[in-house]
Design a protein around this motif. Structure first.
Motif, short mmCIF file in Angstrom:
data_model
loop_
_atom_site.label_atom_id
_atom_site.label_comp_id
_atom_site.label_asym_id
_atom_site.label_seq_id
_atom_site.Cartn_x
_atom_site.Cartn_y
_atom_site.Cartn_z
N PHE A 64 -21.73 -38.85 69.59
CA PHE A 64 -22.45 -39.20 68.27
C PHE A 64 -22.09 -40.70 68.33
O PHE A 64 -21.53 -41.29 68.35
CB PHE A 64 -22.16 -38.81 67.14
N GLU A 65 -23.32 -42.25 67.49
CA GLU A 65 -22.95 -43.16 67.69
C GLU A 65 -22.33 -43.20 66.37
O GLU A 65 -22.98 -42.75 64.89
CB GLU A 65 -24.02 -44.06 67.88
N PRO A 66 -21.44 -43.62 65.97
CA PRO A 66 -20.78 -43.84 64.45
C PRO A 66 -21.56 -44.51 63.80
O PRO A 66 -21.61 -43.87 62.41
CB PRO A 66 -19.50 -45.03 64.69
N SER A 67 -22.14 -45.58 64.03
CA SER A 67 -22.91 -46.59 63.27
C SER A 67 -24.62 -45.47 62.93
O SER A 67 -24.81 -45.25 61.29
CB SER A 67 -23.53 -47.62 63.23
N SER A 68 -25.13 -44.83 63.52
CA SER A 68 -26.14 -43.90 62.47
C SER A 68 -25.53 -41.89 62.18
O SER A 68 -26.47 -41.49 61.50
CB SER A 68 -27.08 -42.99 63.65
N PRO B 217 -17.32 -42.57 60.00
CA PRO B 217 -16.75 -42.58 61.09
C PRO B 217 -16.74 -44.00 62.21
O PRO B 217 -17.00 -45.05 62.10
CB PRO B 217 -17.79 -41.65 61.55
N GLU B 218 -15.32 -43.60 62.61
CA GLU B 218 -15.89 -44.50 63.99
C GLU B 218 -16.07 -43.52 65.68
O GLU B 218 -15.85 -44.18 66.47
CB GLU B 218 -14.03 -45.05 64.27
N GLN B 219 -16.05 -42.65 65.50
CA GLN B 219 -15.96 -41.91 67.24
C GLN B 219 -15.51 -39.87 66.25
O GLN B 219 -15.56 -39.50 65.61
CB GLN B 219 -14.34 -41.88 67.78
N LEU B 220 -16.51 -39.92 67.16
CA LEU B 220 -17.44 -38.30 66.89
C LEU B 220 -17.80 -38.14 68.78
O LEU B 220 -18.93 -38.23 68.90
CB LEU B 220 -18.39 -37.73 66.25
N ALA B 221 -17.19 -37.30 69.23
CA ALA B 221 -17.39 -37.50 70.92
C ALA B 221 -16.82 -35.89 71.20
O ALA B 221 -15.96 -36.12 70.95
CB ALA B 221 -16.87 -38.70 71.28
N GLY B 222 -17.11 -35.47 72.33
CA GLY B 222 -16.98 -34.36 72.95
C GLY B 222 -17.73 -33.71 73.64
O GLY B 222 -18.65 -33.66 74.45
N SER B 223 -17.04 -32.05 73.41
CA SER B 223 -18.57 -31.13 74.25
C SER B 223 -18.44 -30.67 73.68
O SER B 223 -18.54 -29.40 72.12
CB SER B 223 -17.30 -30.52 75.54
N ARG C 118 -12.80 -39.62 64.25
CA ARG C 118 -12.27 -40.89 63.95
C ARG C 118 -12.46 -41.28 62.88
O ARG C 118 -13.28 -41.31 63.16
CB ARG C 118 -11.04 -41.13 64.96
N ALA C 119 -11.62 -41.61 61.87
CA ALA C 119 -12.46 -41.91 60.38
C ALA C 119 -12.00 -42.19 59.70
O ALA C 119 -10.21 -42.66 59.54
CB ALA C 119 -13.40 -40.86 60.17
N ARG C 120 -12.33 -43.33 58.83
CA ARG C 120 -11.46 -43.94 57.92
C ARG C 120 -12.16 -43.65 56.23
O ARG C 120 -12.83 -43.42 55.99
CB ARG C 120 -11.59 -45.80 57.38
N PHE C 121 -11.22 -43.01 55.53
CA PHE C 121 -11.55 -42.40 54.40
C PHE C 121 -10.44 -43.56 53.39
O PHE C 121 -10.04 -44.24 53.14
CB PHE C 121 -10.67 -40.97 54.27
N ARG C 122 -11.81 -43.61 53.22
CA ARG C 122 -12.07 -44.74 52.14
C ARG C 122 -11.55 -44.27 50.17
O ARG C 122 -12.41 -43.91 49.03
CB ARG C 122 -12.52 -45.77 51.75
N PHE C 123 -10.71 -44.46 49.99
CA PHE C 123 -10.23 -43.29 48.40
C PHE C 123 -10.42 -45.01 47.26
O PHE C 123 -9.52 -46.24 47.14
CB PHE C 123 -8.69 -43.23 48.09
N ARG C 124 -10.94 -44.86 45.95
CA ARG C 124 -11.59 -45.26 44.76
C ARG C 124 -11.39 -45.00 43.71
O ARG C 124 -12.69 -43.77 43.78
CB ARG C 124 -12.35 -46.59 45.05
N ILE C 125 -11.54 -45.67 42.96
CA ILE C 125 -11.62 -45.45 41.34
C ILE C 125 -12.80 -46.52 41.04
O ILE C 125 -12.17 -47.84 40.72
CB ILE C 125 -10.32 -44.97 40.20
#
Length: 188
Positions: free
Chosen positions: A54-58, A86-92, A105-112
């Protein structure tokens, strides 16, 4: 019996019934309805394993906030949000066995809102329809059903983010559990 995927694009859709846990905190119930993305199906037999990337930007993964997430039956406080980049979602994906394995693989961004924005938490795990087990968390996924739905689970090691307050609050380093209820369908 799981669906057969022919030639075309694979559509991923996320839904209700997801969950997340980090460290010793109770599990969060999470409604990821409306998220998803598309991937081309790699070569292979229609009834066997196929590669997907999967294309991370989409990819769209709804944030965890007071609208989507509950802890101990209560919604997250308004203003608290965890966005997922998301930065990566790939496999089978294997329609013969119903098995799905996706490296996530993704970045989780915590904010208040208006008060605090933490450094990203990097999550890197294998989401699968099989078993996932770590030191603290474990879960069992569910293979693709005839309608293309599945439950993907994964346990990830979570390194410190570098912010002493958040690292102490979450007890980092520790691990996290992800449970993603989703659907897959092929579009020509």
């Amino acid at each position: 019996m799981s669906p057969e995927f022919g030639v075309g694009m694979l559509q991923l859709g996320t839904s209700k019934g997801c969950g997340l846990a980090i460290g010793a905190y109770p599990h969060f119930s999470y409604d990821a309805s409306g998220g998803g993305g598309t991937s081309e199906l790699g070569p292979g037999p229609a009834g066997g394993p196929r590669t997907v990337s999967f294309e991370p930007s989409s990819l769209l993964i709804p944030p965890l906030n007071w609208r989507t997430t509950r802890v101990l039956g209560l919604p997250l406080p308004p203003g608290l949000e965890i966005a997922i980049a998301p930065e990566q979602l790939a496999g089978s994906i294997d329609s013969a066995t119903g098995a799905v394995q996706l490296h996530f693989r993704a970045r989780f961004r915590f904010r208040i809102a208006g008060l605090y924005r933490a450094p990203d938490l990097l999550i890197d795990t294998l989401l699968s329809t099989g078993a996932a087990q770590g030191q603290r968390h474990r879960a069992m996924g569910q293979p693709l059903s005839a309608d293309g739905t599945a439950l993907l689970v994964g346990v990830a090691s979570v390194p410190p983010c570098g912010d002493p307050w958040l690292d102490r609050l979450l007890g980092l380093p520790d691990e996290a559990l992800a449970m993603l209820r989703c659907s897959f369908k092929c579009e020509p």
